[in-house]
Scaffold this motif. Structure first.
Motif, mmCIF file in Angstrom:
data_model
loop_
_atom_site.group_PDB
_atom_site.id
_atom_site.type_symbol
_atom_site.label_atom_id
_atom_site.label_comp_id
_atom_site.label_asym_id
_atom_site.label_seq_id
_atom_site.Cartn_x
_atom_site.Cartn_y
_atom_site.Cartn_z
ATOM 1 N N ILE A 1 0.784 -1.101 -0.064
ATOM 2 C CA ILE A 1 -0.463 -0.287 -0.265
ATOM 3 C C ILE A 1 0.269 1.078 0.219
ATOM 4 C CG2 ILE A 1 -1.773 1.522 1.260
ATOM 5 C CD1 ILE A 1 -2.904 -1.387 2.094
ATOM 6 N N ILE A 2 1.974 1.219 1.063
ATOM 7 C CA ILE A 2 2.863 2.596 0.928
ATOM 8 C C ILE A 2 3.192 2.800 -0.344
ATOM 9 C CG2 ILE A 2 5.151 2.883 1.786
ATOM 10 C CD1 ILE A 2 3.667 1.645 4.929
ATOM 11 N N GLY A 3 4.100 1.546 -0.906
ATOM 12 C CA GLY A 3 4.582 1.578 -2.175
ATOM 13 C C GLY A 3 3.568 2.524 -3.958
ATOM 14 N N ALA A 4 2.412 1.384 -3.436
ATOM 15 C CA ALA A 4 1.600 2.650 -4.765
ATOM 16 C C ALA A 4 0.951 3.714 -4.313
ATOM 17 C CB ALA A 4 0.101 1.622 -4.068
ATOM 18 N N VAL A 5 1.061 4.230 -2.963
ATOM 19 C CA VAL A 5 1.032 5.708 -3.013
ATOM 20 C C VAL A 5 2.326 6.280 -3.277
ATOM 21 C CG1 VAL A 5 0.920 7.196 -1.037
ATOM 22 C CG2 VAL A 5 -0.658 5.532 -0.797
ATOM 23 N N ARG A 6 3.558 5.444 -3.173
ATOM 24 C CA ARG A 6 4.468 5.926 -3.439
ATOM 25 C C ARG A 6 5.117 6.314 -4.645
ATOM 26 N NH1 ARG A 6 9.352 4.092 -4.884
ATOM 27 N NH2 ARG A 6 11.334 5.564 -4.761
ATOM 28 N N LEU A 7 4.179 5.807 -5.609
ATOM 29 C CA LEU A 7 4.021 5.102 -6.842
ATOM 30 C C LEU A 7 3.125 6.163 -7.181
ATOM 31 C CD1 LEU A 7 4.878 3.641 -10.023
ATOM 32 C CD2 LEU A 7 2.797 2.265 -9.315
ATOM 33 N N ASN A 8 2.189 6.488 -7.073
ATOM 34 C CA ASN A 8 1.735 7.693 -7.663
ATOM 35 C C ASN A 8 1.766 9.208 -6.903
ATOM 36 O OD1 ASN A 8 -1.405 8.795 -7.973
ATOM 37 N ND2 ASN A 8 -1.252 9.294 -6.239
ATOM 38 N N GLY A 9 2.782 9.393 -6.069
ATOM 39 C CA GLY A 9 3.747 10.803 -5.821
ATOM 40 C C GLY A 9 4.506 10.986 -7.044
ATOM 41 N N VAL B 1 6.205 16.756 3.662
ATOM 42 C CA VAL B 1 6.824 16.052 3.725
ATOM 43 C C VAL B 1 6.539 14.007 3.563
ATOM 44 C CG1 VAL B 1 7.732 17.284 5.453
ATOM 45 C CG2 VAL B 1 5.722 15.750 6.243
ATOM 46 N N THR B 2 5.927 14.564 2.222
ATOM 47 C CA THR B 2 5.570 12.973 1.817
ATOM 48 C C THR B 2 6.630 11.874 1.318
ATOM 49 O OG1 THR B 2 5.260 13.656 -0.479
ATOM 50 C CG2 THR B 2 3.126 12.938 1.180
ATOM 51 N N VAL B 3 8.098 12.905 0.802
ATOM 52 C CA VAL B 3 9.042 11.908 1.172
ATOM 53 C C VAL B 3 9.907 11.154 1.492
ATOM 54 C CG1 VAL B 3 10.542 13.762 2.277
ATOM 55 C CG2 VAL B 3 11.499 12.565 -0.211
ATOM 56 N N THR B 4 9.176 11.415 2.721
ATOM 57 C CA THR B 4 9.257 10.591 4.097
ATOM 58 C C THR B 4 8.877 8.833 3.392
ATOM 59 O OG1 THR B 4 7.224 11.193 5.963
ATOM 60 C CG2 THR B 4 9.539 12.406 5.799
ATOM 61 N N LEU B 5 8.115 8.917 2.399
ATOM 62 C CA LEU B 5 7.170 7.294 2.445
ATOM 63 C C LEU B 5 8.724 6.410 1.937
ATOM 64 C CD1 LEU B 5 3.961 8.347 1.155
ATOM 65 C CD2 LEU B 5 4.401 7.441 2.604
ATOM 66 N N SER B 6 9.688 6.740 1.301
ATOM 67 C CA SER B 6 10.826 5.667 0.809
ATOM 68 C C SER B 6 11.100 5.364 2.270
ATOM 69 C CB SER B 6 11.337 6.764 0.421
ATOM 70 O OG SER B 6 10.704 7.371 -0.747
ATOM 71 N N VAL B 7 11.605 5.591 3.205
ATOM 72 C CA VAL B 7 11.949 5.716 4.518
ATOM 73 C C VAL B 7 10.436 4.575 5.396
ATOM 74 C CG1 VAL B 7 12.820 6.131 7.044
ATOM 75 C CG2 VAL B 7 13.705 7.591 4.701
ATOM 76 N N VAL B 8 9.398 4.797 5.086
ATOM 77 C CA VAL B 8 8.835 4.340 5.494
ATOM 78 C C VAL B 8 8.392 3.007 5.345
ATOM 79 C CG1 VAL B 8 6.199 4.211 5.913
ATOM 80 C CG2 VAL B 8 7.677 6.128 6.850
ATOM 81 N N GLU B 9 8.698 3.358 3.855
ATOM 82 C CA GLU B 9 8.155 1.600 3.792
ATOM 83 C C GLU B 9 9.746 1.012 3.285
ATOM 84 O OE1 GLU B 9 7.688 -0.005 -1.669
ATOM 85 O OE2 GLU B 9 8.673 2.346 -1.613
ATOM 86 N N ALA B 10 10.988 0.857 3.638
ATOM 87 C CA ALA B 10 11.624 0.522 3.745
ATOM 88 C C ALA B 10 11.586 -0.137 4.811
ATOM 89 C CB ALA B 10 13.250 0.901 3.605
ATOM 90 N N ASN B 11 11.668 0.465 5.811
ATOM 91 C CA ASN B 11 11.362 -0.075 7.144
ATOM 92 C C ASN B 11 10.011 -1.131 7.828
ATOM 93 O OD1 ASN B 11 14.088 0.906 8.556
ATOM 94 N ND2 ASN B 11 12.595 3.066 7.922
ATOM 95 N N VAL B 12 9.064 0.210 7.204
ATOM 96 C CA VAL B 12 7.911 -1.425 7.360
ATOM 97 C C VAL B 12 8.568 -3.180 6.570
ATOM 98 C CG1 VAL B 12 5.622 -1.811 6.898
ATOM 99 C CG2 VAL B 12 6.380 0.761 7.808
#
Length: 410
Positions: free
Chosen positions: A233-241, A259-270
């Motif tokens: 789900i996080i990856g899909a939101v990041r792709l949309n961005g 600060v949606t750029v932080t999704l990359s860090v969230v995705e990797a650590n989740v």
């Protein structure tokens, strides 16, 4: 001589104020990295307890290493890029080159993380003995594709612009002699990553839905693997961005106040947390035995308060780790002999003898499950097994003051 050109000069980030929205963004990247690190340490502790080290542990360890290496450059990128600031508050001397130098470095650390995580999950699934040949073949193919994709994406990200300085020097990037990949590369690679994420999530359901397990235990195990849905789900939101960034004109919003750029860090650590979760099952069994145990503790404790029963006719062994003993919460019957007419691996167990999740399932073509209930009346100190029952029906026998109820399903 250095591999990466020295970063452009920039002010001391500790002297740059941190507005509230940027504080929230920095908290997000450090918080999720810390959560992933704790999950990784718990995984190591679980492996230490069960002595079940494998290549999948090395893969998730590599993912954690790259995550820790990424957090520093990402912090610098957010500070020097003035993320979370109001555009009117950004200093007039703002230079984006230093920020993009750190962003380029963060990209190199980010790309391998998801590949290592998926490799860890796939190798873990291979350690679950007894899959059908079709399942194992799919895992091998997907693991090979994941490895090839990881290598290709890393080198393309490394050489996405030639000369390399064009990644952060926009004047050089505008030079006609500079060569950079098309922005569609980022969309394609993110889409492939999402596709492989979905396949990695589907495989555990393919394996476990057909197993003879307690419904609560099955749902708990599948729930652990389903944590990977959050990554998707996080990856899909990041792709949309990414699509909006490259293909949709700006809508007039403040480009800094975000600060949606932080999704990359969230995705990797989740993703790291979801990869560690299945290996934590022995700890979950210890903390929540009713949900994750799958043992016969309710029978043992009912008839033997101290749960210190000998193993079969007078052979007492409390070392459950060797697969032939008995612990306070496990009744393990392993290494049953097979006849010449019955080749394969047949086991009767209420839980993994080593506490390892790798032995949730063990079968070879046909899985035989046996539910055994042993009742003691105090007259005898030993369990006397009843005769084998070949038919798929329950049988109750009483012998020497011991009631043995056995149900077999072949």
């Amino acid at each position: 001589m250095t591999i990466l050109p020295r970063h452009p000069p920039h002010p001391n980030v500790l002297d740059i104020p941190t507005p509230p929205l940027q504080q929230a963004g920095l908290f997000i990247i450090f918080f999720f990295t810390a959560i992933a690190f704790v999950a990784f340490l718990l995984r190591l502790y679980s492996r230490y307890r069960t002595r079940q080290w494998g290549l999948d542990d090395a893969m998730v360890g590599c993912a954690m290493l790259f995550s820790l290496l990424m957090i520093g450059p990402f912090y610098m990128y957010m500070k020097l890029g003035y993320f979370g600031w109001r555009q009117e508050d950004v200093p007039p001397t703002y230079d984006p080159m230093p920020a993009f130098w750190w962003f380029y470095l963060a990209q190199l650390f980010y790309n391998p993380i998801l590949a290592f995580v998926k490799a860890s999950v796939l190798l873990f699934l291979l350690r679950l003995g007894g899959q059908k040949p079709g399942v194992r073949m799919v895992i091998y193919v997907l693991n090979g594709f994941n490895a090839c994709q990881a290598v290709a994406v890393f080198f393309v990200a490394l050489l996405q612009c030639l000369p390399i300085e064009a990644n952060w020097d926009f004047a050089l990037k505008a030079d006609p002699n500079t060569r950079c990949i098309d922005n569609s590369f980022h969309v394609v690679t993110s889409s492939l990553t999402l596709f492989t994420d979905v396949l990695v999530i589907v495989i555990p359901f393919w394996i476990f839905l057909g197993l003879k397990m307690k419904k609560a235990a099955k749902m708990a195990v599948l729930g652990i693997f389903a944590l990977g849905l959050a990554v998707t789900i996080i990856g899909a939101v990041r792709l949309n961005g990414i699509i909006k960034l490259f293909y949709i004109p700006p809508d007039g919003k403040d480009p800094f106040y975000d600060v949606t750029v932080t999704l990359s860090v969230v995705e990797a650590n989740v993703a790291i947390v979801s990869a560690c979760a299945p290996a934590l099952r022995p700890l979950f069994r210890m903390w929540m035995p009713v949900l994750f145990g799958g043992t016969t503790e309710r029978y043992v404790n009912k008839y033997t308060p101290n749960s210190q029963l000998p193993y079969y006719a007078g052979q007492s062994n409390t070392n459950g780790a060797n697969g032939t003993g008995m612990r306070g919460d496990d009744v393990t019957l392993k290494n049953l002999k097979t006849t010449k007419k019955r080749d394969g691996h047949t086991e009767c167990r209420s839980a993994s003898p080593s506490g390892s999740e790798e032995e949730i399932m063990t079968y070879n073509g046909i899985m035989r499950t046996t539910d055994v209930r042993v009742q003691y009346d105090g007259a005898s100190g030993y369990a006397v097994p009843g005769p084998a029952v070949d038919k798929s029906r329950p049988s109750v026998e009483s012998k020497g003051g011991v009631a043995v109820e056995e149900k077999r399903t072949v």
